[in-house]
Motif scaffolding. Structure first.
Motif, PDB file in Angstrom:
ATOM      1  N   ASP A  72       0.803  -1.005   0.008  1.00 13.88           N
ATOM      2  CA  ASP A  72       0.003  -0.074   0.024  1.00 13.88           C
ATOM      3  C   ASP A  72       0.852   1.148   0.044  1.00 13.88           C
ATOM      4  OD1 ASP A  72      -2.600  -1.155  -0.185  1.00 13.88           O
ATOM      5  OD2 ASP A  72      -2.480  -1.592   2.208  1.00 13.88           O
ATOM      6  N   GLY A  73       0.301   2.378  -0.493  1.00 10.15           N
ATOM      7  CA  GLY A  73       1.005   3.633  -0.478  1.00 10.15           C
ATOM      8  C   GLY A  73       0.495   4.669   0.553  1.00 10.15           C
ATOM      9  N   ASP A  74       0.262   4.071   1.694  1.00  8.75           N
ATOM     10  CA  ASP A  74      -0.454   4.894   2.841  1.00  8.75           C
ATOM     11  C   ASP A  74       0.340   4.770   4.110  1.00  8.75           C
ATOM     12  OD1 ASP A  74      -0.906   2.455   3.541  1.00  8.75           O
ATOM     13  OD2 ASP A  74      -3.319   2.813   3.509  1.00  8.75           O
ATOM     14  N   LEU A  75       1.731   4.239   3.814  1.00  8.56           N
ATOM     15  CA  LEU A  75       2.776   4.011   5.003  1.00  8.56           C
ATOM     16  C   LEU A  75       2.151   3.234   6.050  1.00  8.56           C
ATOM     17  CD1 LEU A  75       4.329   7.766   5.391  1.00  8.56           C
ATOM     18  CD2 LEU A  75       5.286   5.730   4.805  1.00  8.56           C
ATOM     19  N   GLN A  76       1.030   2.452   5.926  1.00 11.49           N
ATOM     20  CA  GLN A  76       0.599   1.516   6.964  1.00 11.49           C
ATOM     21  C   GLN A  76       1.530   0.268   6.766  1.00 11.49           C
ATOM     22  OE1 GLN A  76      -3.901   2.338   6.755  1.00 11.49           O
ATOM     23  NE2 GLN A  76      -3.583   2.031   8.570  1.00 11.49           N
TER      24      GLN A  76
ATOM     25  N   VAL B 122       3.131  -9.319   9.665  1.00 11.24           N
ATOM     26  CA  VAL B 122       3.630  -8.245   9.326  1.00 11.24           C
ATOM     27  C   VAL B 122       3.572  -7.002  10.158  1.00 11.24           C
ATOM     28  CG1 VAL B 122       4.421  -8.777   6.936  1.00 11.24           C
ATOM     29  CG2 VAL B 122       2.173  -7.723   7.383  1.00 11.24           C
ATOM     30  N   ARG B 123       4.278  -5.929  10.246  1.00 11.59           N
ATOM     31  CA  ARG B 123       3.750  -4.675  10.842  1.00 11.59           C
ATOM     32  C   ARG B 123       2.844  -3.824  10.335  1.00 11.59           C
ATOM     33  NH1 ARG B 123      10.176  -3.855  12.054  1.00 11.59           N
ATOM     34  NH2 ARG B 123      10.171  -4.894   9.994  1.00 11.59           N
ATOM     35  N   HIS B 124       2.034  -3.125  11.152  1.00  8.97           N
ATOM     36  CA  HIS B 124       1.115  -2.231  10.554  1.00  8.97           C
ATOM     37  C   HIS B 124       0.811  -1.153  11.351  1.00  8.97           C
ATOM     38  CE1 HIS B 124      -3.241  -1.247   9.166  1.00  8.97           C
ATOM     39  NE2 HIS B 124      -2.487  -1.347   8.194  1.00  8.97           N
ATOM     40  N   HIS B 125       1.081   0.149  10.510  1.00 11.11           N
ATOM     41  CA  HIS B 125       1.118   1.367  11.411  1.00 11.11           C
ATOM     42  C   HIS B 125      -0.206   2.206  11.093  1.00 11.11           C
ATOM     43  CE1 HIS B 125       5.458   0.504  11.819  1.00 11.11           C
ATOM     44  NE2 HIS B 125       5.331   0.506  10.664  1.00 11.11           N
ATOM     45  N   PRO B 126      -0.612   2.981  11.940  1.00 12.54           N
ATOM     46  CA  PRO B 126      -1.767   3.852  11.806  1.00 12.54           C
ATOM     47  C   PRO B 126      -1.679   4.700  10.749  1.00 12.54           C
ATOM     48  CG  PRO B 126      -0.942   4.391  13.752  1.00 12.54           C
ATOM     49  CD  PRO B 126       0.049   3.187  13.530  1.00 12.54           C
ATOM     50  N   ARG B 127      -2.584   5.109  10.119  1.00 18.54           N
ATOM     51  CA  ARG B 127      -2.542   6.159   9.142  1.00 18.54           C
ATOM     52  C   ARG B 127      -2.400   7.468   9.813  1.00 18.54           C
ATOM     53  NH1 ARG B 127      -4.031   7.970   3.749  1.00 18.54           N
ATOM     54  NH2 ARG B 127      -4.630   5.888   3.102  1.00 18.54           N
ATOM     55  N   THR B 128      -1.415   8.410   9.280  1.00 24.93           N
ATOM     56  CA  THR B 128      -0.988   9.471   9.853  1.00 24.93           C
ATOM     57  C   THR B 128      -1.435  10.759   9.046  1.00 24.93           C
ATOM     58  OG1 THR B 128       1.100   9.379   9.014  1.00 24.93           O
ATOM     59  CG2 THR B 128       1.100   8.500  11.181  1.00 24.93           C
ATOM     60  N   SER B 129      -1.727  10.483   7.719  1.00 18.07           N
ATOM     61  CA  SER B 129      -1.992  11.409   6.779  1.00 18.07           C
ATOM     62  C   SER B 129      -2.888  10.938   5.664  1.00 18.07           C
ATOM     63  CB  SER B 129      -0.900  12.532   6.442  1.00 18.07           C
ATOM     64  OG  SER B 129      -0.027  11.545   5.516  1.00 18.07           O
ATOM     65  N   GLY B 130      -3.303  11.912   4.911  1.00 10.55           N
ATOM     66  CA  GLY B 130      -4.237  11.353   3.797  1.00 10.55           C
ATOM     67  C   GLY B 130      -5.679  10.788   4.424  1.00 10.55           C
TER      68      GLY B 130
ATOM     69  N   GLY C  82       1.289 -11.323   3.671  1.00  4.98           N
ATOM     70  CA  GLY C  82       1.468 -10.743   4.877  1.00  4.98           C
ATOM     71  C   GLY C  82       0.122 -10.756   5.781  1.00  4.98           C
ATOM     72  N   TRP C  83       0.314 -10.912   7.310  1.00  4.63           N
ATOM     73  CA  TRP C  83      -0.976 -10.988   7.896  1.00  4.63           C
ATOM     74  C   TRP C  83      -0.713  -9.768   9.056  1.00  4.63           C
ATOM     75  CZ3 TRP C  83      -1.024 -15.023  12.544  1.00  4.63           C
ATOM     76  CH2 TRP C  83      -2.061 -14.699  13.450  1.00  4.63           C
ATOM     77  N   ARG C  84      -1.394  -8.625   9.080  1.00  3.34           N
ATOM     78  CA  ARG C  84      -1.586  -7.689   9.953  1.00  3.34           C
ATOM     79  C   ARG C  84      -2.199  -8.295  11.317  1.00  3.34           C
ATOM     80  NH1 ARG C  84      -4.948  -4.093   5.935  1.00  3.34           N
ATOM     81  NH2 ARG C  84      -6.074  -5.972   5.695  1.00  3.34           N
ATOM     82  N   ARG C  85      -1.240  -8.803  12.041  1.00  3.52           N
ATOM     83  CA  ARG C  85      -1.693  -9.482  13.300  1.00  3.52           C
ATOM     84  C   ARG C  85      -2.153  -8.524  14.266  1.00  3.52           C
ATOM     85  NH1 ARG C  85       1.536 -14.084  15.590  1.00  3.52           N
ATOM     86  NH2 ARG C  85       3.345 -12.234  15.729  1.00  3.52           N
ATOM     87  N   ASP C  86      -1.424  -7.325  14.493  1.00  5.19           N
ATOM     88  CA  ASP C  86      -1.913  -6.076  15.127  1.00  5.19           C
ATOM     89  C   ASP C  86      -2.307  -4.938  14.433  1.00  5.19           C
ATOM     90  OD1 ASP C  86      -1.156  -7.583  17.444  1.00  5.19           O
ATOM     91  OD2 ASP C  86       1.081  -6.987  17.181  1.00  5.19           O
ATOM     92  N   ARG C  87      -3.351  -4.994  13.692  1.00  3.25           N
ATOM     93  CA  ARG C  87      -3.886  -4.289  12.745  1.00  3.25           C
ATOM     94  C   ARG C  87      -4.359  -2.719  13.444  1.00  3.25           C
ATOM     95  NH1 ARG C  87      -8.595  -5.389   8.083  1.00  3.25           N
ATOM     96  NH2 ARG C  87      -8.477  -3.027   7.147  1.00  3.25           N
ATOM     97  N   GLN C  88      -3.979  -1.694  12.896  1.00  2.70           N
ATOM     98  CA  GLN C  88      -3.963  -0.392  13.493  1.00  2.70           C
ATOM     99  C   GLN C  88      -5.362   0.245  12.751  1.00  2.70           C
ATOM    100  OE1 GLN C  88      -2.252   0.747  16.405  1.00  2.70           O
ATOM    101  NE2 GLN C  88      -1.547  -1.613  15.803  1.00  2.70           N
ATOM    102  N   ASP C  89      -6.375  -0.237  12.792  1.00  5.83           N
ATOM    103  CA  ASP C  89      -7.341   0.164  12.220  1.00  5.83           C
ATOM    104  C   ASP C  89      -8.750   0.078  13.185  1.00  5.83           C
ATOM    105  OD1 ASP C  89      -6.299   1.054   9.590  1.00  5.83           O
ATOM    106  OD2 ASP C  89      -6.654  -0.861   8.862  1.00  5.83           O
TER     107      ASP C  89
END
Length: 341
Positions: A114-118, A214-222, A140-147
């Motif tokens: 993805d192109g959203d930095l998550q 895999v790691r998953h980050h919260p969306r910070t912008s957009g 990839g498995w976003r086990r700790d999904r930040q959504d």
């Protein structure tokens, strides 16, 4: 007066562009209105790929952005030739953008993200390590999904349903970050929202599939482009995947089988109507079962005919394009023998 002979108009041939060497890894990134994210994203991807010790390329597909996404990408690509850009004429959706990236990729391993930095580019190395163990697809498995909960709940339901229907049990079909061997994608064409079903389609072609967290980050912008409306599209595409994976070479089985069941059910209703009239004296106009029986029998006949028509379409599809009904994983000692026509 004799006419002068005109020389043919010759267009000078344009020299063919030299083919770029095939890299080891191609990273595909679809973006749409991500002007705040493309610069840190590209920097993070390049840094992660440089640490791999492999040759690489990054293909960013601008899916009809209306902000400064493409202009910022152009500035980045001017200083990094391995960053390649594709700009689509309008917003076609993530599946079409990924398909454009796959068609232009030259790497032996293709990794969409993805192109959203998550997604985290540092997980690319872990995907490749797992792929080197002999797998064809690593998901990839976003086990700790930040959504939020409203996005995670339908996603979990969809993952369970897709696993049940396709037989490929993955925790996270919706995670874009995956690694594919090139030959897996060469025979795949994507439509609708089919990109999320690529592991299931690859499995039907005999691919060996693994899954890693895999790691998953919260969306910070957009702004997120996903909504509840995608759920219905996924369900429809799931029906398509099931049909293609099971009955694509024998459609008459599903249509004809359903037709015979409907004809049998209709015959039972008609027989019941006749029994009621002959033995109980109940007239036909008081028996809706006759109408139901005739309706079911008619629909059943139409289903059988539809199955025969589908058989003609499938045979035309395979024979006109010389498409085999099988896929070969490996050949040996066939170098001097031409493949069958």
């Amino acid at each position: 007066m004799p006419q002068s002979r005109r020389e043919p108009f010759l267009v000078p041939a344009t020299p063919a562009a030299p083919e770029r060497p095939a890299p080891d890894v191609s990273v595909i990134v679809p973006v749409h209105d991500e002007q705040e994210n493309v610069e840190p994203l590209c920097e993070a991807i390049v840094q992660a790929l440089e640490e791999l010790g492999r040759t690489w390329e990054v293909i960013v597909v601008d899916d009809g952005s209306r902000d400064e996404t493409y202009s910022r990408l152009t500035a980045l690509a001017a200083s990094e030739p391995r960053l390649r850009l594709i700009k689509l004429r309008r917003n076609y959706g993530q599946t079409a953008a990924l398909s454009a990236g796959f068609d232009h990729a030259c790497g032996e391993v293709i990794i969409p993200m993805d192109g959203d930095l998550q997604n985290d580019p540092e997980d690319i190395a872990r995907l490749l390590e797992k792929l080197d163990e002999g797998y064809d697809v690593v998901s990839g498995w976003r086990r700790d999904r930040q959504d939020g909960f409203l996005r995670r709940l339908p996603s979990r339901a969809a993952n369970w349903l897709i696993g049940r229907v396709t037989g490929v049990r993955l925790h996270d079909y919706g995670c874009t970050l995956k690694a594919y061997r090139r030959e897996i994608l060469d025979e795949t064409r994507l439509y609708g929202e089919m990109h999320r079903f690529l592991p299931a389609l690859a499995y039907q072609a005999g691919a060996r599939i693994a899954e890693i967290p895999v790691r998953h980050h919260p969306r910070t912008s957009g702004r997120s482009k996903y909504g509840m409306g995608r759920t219905f599209k996924v369900l429809l595409d799931l029906l398509t995947v099931k049909f293609l994976s099971v009955w694509s070479t024998k459609p008459s089985y599903v249509f004809g089988g359903s037709g015979f069941v409907l004809c049998f059910g209709g015959s039972l209703f008609v027989a019941w109507t006749a029994y009621q009239r002959l033995f109980n004296g109940i007239y036909v106009y008081r028996q809706p079962s006759l109408i139901v029986g005739v309706f079911l029998f008619t629909i059943g006949v139409n289903m059988i005919l539809l199955g025969l028509l589908a058989e003609l379409v499938v045979r035309t599809y395979h024979e006109s394009q010389s498409k085999p009904v099988y896929l070969v994983r490996e050949r040996r000692n066939f170098e001097e023998q031409a493949p069958p026509a």
